[in-house]
Design an enzyme around this catalytic site. Sequence first.
Site, PDB file in Angstrom:
ATOM      1  N   ARG A  15       4.585  32.845 -24.711  1.00 13.51           N
ATOM      2  CA  ARG A  15       4.355  32.367 -26.074  1.00 13.51           C
ATOM      3  C   ARG A  15       4.990  31.008 -26.355  1.00 13.51           C
ATOM      4  O   ARG A  15       4.425  30.190 -27.091  1.00 13.51           O
ATOM      5  CB  ARG A  15       4.869  33.404 -27.074  1.00 13.51           C
ATOM      6  CG  ARG A  15       4.018  34.662 -27.153  1.00 13.51           C
ATOM      7  CD  ARG A  15       4.761  35.807 -27.817  1.00 13.51           C
ATOM      8  NE  ARG A  15       5.859  36.279 -26.970  1.00 13.51           N
ATOM      9  CZ  ARG A  15       6.739  37.194 -27.349  1.00 13.51           C
ATOM     10  NH1 ARG A  15       6.679  37.718 -28.552  1.00 13.51           N
ATOM     11  NH2 ARG A  15       7.687  37.584 -26.514  1.00 13.51           N
TER      12      ARG A  15
ATOM     13  N   GLN B 201      -4.252  35.821 -11.670  1.00 18.44           N
ATOM     14  CA  GLN B 201      -3.901  37.223 -11.919  1.00 18.44           C
ATOM     15  C   GLN B 201      -5.144  38.070 -11.675  1.00 18.44           C
ATOM     16  O   GLN B 201      -6.147  37.938 -12.370  1.00 18.44           O
ATOM     17  CB  GLN B 201      -3.412  37.434 -13.346  1.00 18.44           C
ATOM     18  CG  GLN B 201      -2.930  38.863 -13.598  1.00 18.44           C
ATOM     19  CD  GLN B 201      -2.657  39.137 -15.070  1.00 18.44           C
ATOM     20  OE1 GLN B 201      -3.571  39.109 -15.890  1.00 18.44           O
ATOM     21  NE2 GLN B 201      -1.404  39.396 -15.395  1.00 18.44           N
TER      22      GLN B 201
ATOM     23  N   TYR C 141      -2.872  49.269 -17.117  1.00 16.79           N
ATOM     24  CA  TYR C 141      -4.124  48.947 -16.453  1.00 16.79           C
ATOM     25  C   TYR C 141      -4.282  49.958 -15.301  1.00 16.79           C
ATOM     26  O   TYR C 141      -3.476  50.855 -15.148  1.00 16.79           O
ATOM     27  CB  TYR C 141      -4.102  47.510 -15.940  1.00 16.79           C
ATOM     28  CG  TYR C 141      -4.424  46.463 -16.993  1.00 16.79           C
ATOM     29  CD1 TYR C 141      -3.955  46.585 -18.307  1.00 16.79           C
ATOM     30  CD2 TYR C 141      -5.173  45.338 -16.687  1.00 16.79           C
ATOM     31  CE1 TYR C 141      -4.244  45.634 -19.268  1.00 16.79           C
ATOM     32  CE2 TYR C 141      -5.464  44.368 -17.642  1.00 16.79           C
ATOM     33  CZ  TYR C 141      -5.003  44.521 -18.930  1.00 16.79           C
ATOM     34  OH  TYR C 141      -5.299  43.569 -19.872  1.00 16.79           O
TER      35      TYR C 141
END
Length: 404
Positions: free
Chosen positions: A344, A98, A168
């Site tokens: 998660r 990423q 971002y």
Amino acid sequence: MTDVFAPARLGPLTLRNRVIKAATFEGRTPDAVVTDELIAFHREVAAGGVGMTTVAYCATSPGGRTDRHQIWMRPEAVAGLRKLTDAVHAEGAAASAQIGHAGPVANAASNRAPALAPSRLFSPLGMRFLQVPDAAGLRQIVADHATAARLAGESGFDAVEIHFGHNYLVSSFLSPLLNRRTDEYGGSLVKRARLAREIACAVREAVGDRVAVTAKLNMDDGVRGGLTVPDAVRVAALLESDGALDALELTAGSSLLNPMLYFHGDAPRREFAKVMPTPVRWGFRLGGRIFLREYPYREAYLLERARQFRRELSMPLILLGGITNLDTMRLARTEGFEFVAMGRALLREPNLLRRIQSDPEFRSACVHCNACMPTIFSGTRCVLRLDRKHDEIADPSAVRVVAE
């Protein structure tokens, strides 16, 4: 359509299945380079059966990190990243890096480098105004993304995921709330999308057809005045028309203003307050309920928004958010999504995919307490994860914290 464990094409790649480990900052790079702990983290997930694991976060410049303990892409990082990708490949999975620039989410004080934003904004992280890049600065940002992608390829990565989400830098340019520019990078949606399109095309040019290129795109900032689903669909259509991307991973929320929108479940306000520096902790105790809102957890909680993208686009899409069990993965496939991404649930059980393959009725043990979120400062982990040798809670004190 529903066989998530069949091999699948992603651009030039063939993944062994349609499940991707989503980018979740690992908190295992204290010196901004790969560590044995980071390699072990991704090796375990790869051995657990995913088709591809995503290394997060590989910043395109020193100032593009959310803090100085994150990797930034430079020649000195390649050797360590190559060890990581070799380890992942040895387990039969692909590896994605990423890449991106944190922009207004970057911590200028920690990075000792200016944080950037499309317009003049004050950052509570660095306690200063953010720097606004001019046209030359934006050209450098585009070039930095291309360099990062090229280095990822040299490091053995099979794919790069460009970060266009969570406010971002690129996401902040897409936001009408944060982008108040009057030049060719601000104003209309087409102008606000220009930076995203230039970066995607530059990355594709840098890696050619050797590496798959995806982007993580916000569907909804979850903030009044921010990017909304209808405009995000138009951005996605522009990106599709350029032909630089092999897939889009659809996300939502703002790391600046509404991070819980992309998590859902419990809001770990008390846990976050405990790990923050004292001045920030005081502010967080006062405003934490506003910053960390609560969204009830349900499986595939971003699906309703994502359907609108599936209707309008023909390119491959990756569904993220509440993907924990086989029935939800099959639902995603039935709805036309080529891949699913999990985060998660794999922190709780890195071998979840293997267990589901052995028993299709197996259910994830993740309870969506989100107590994993504050552990990014000390090594991202599930605080309720069972020790495999002794079948005991790895951190017994964490159970009391979650239960309070």
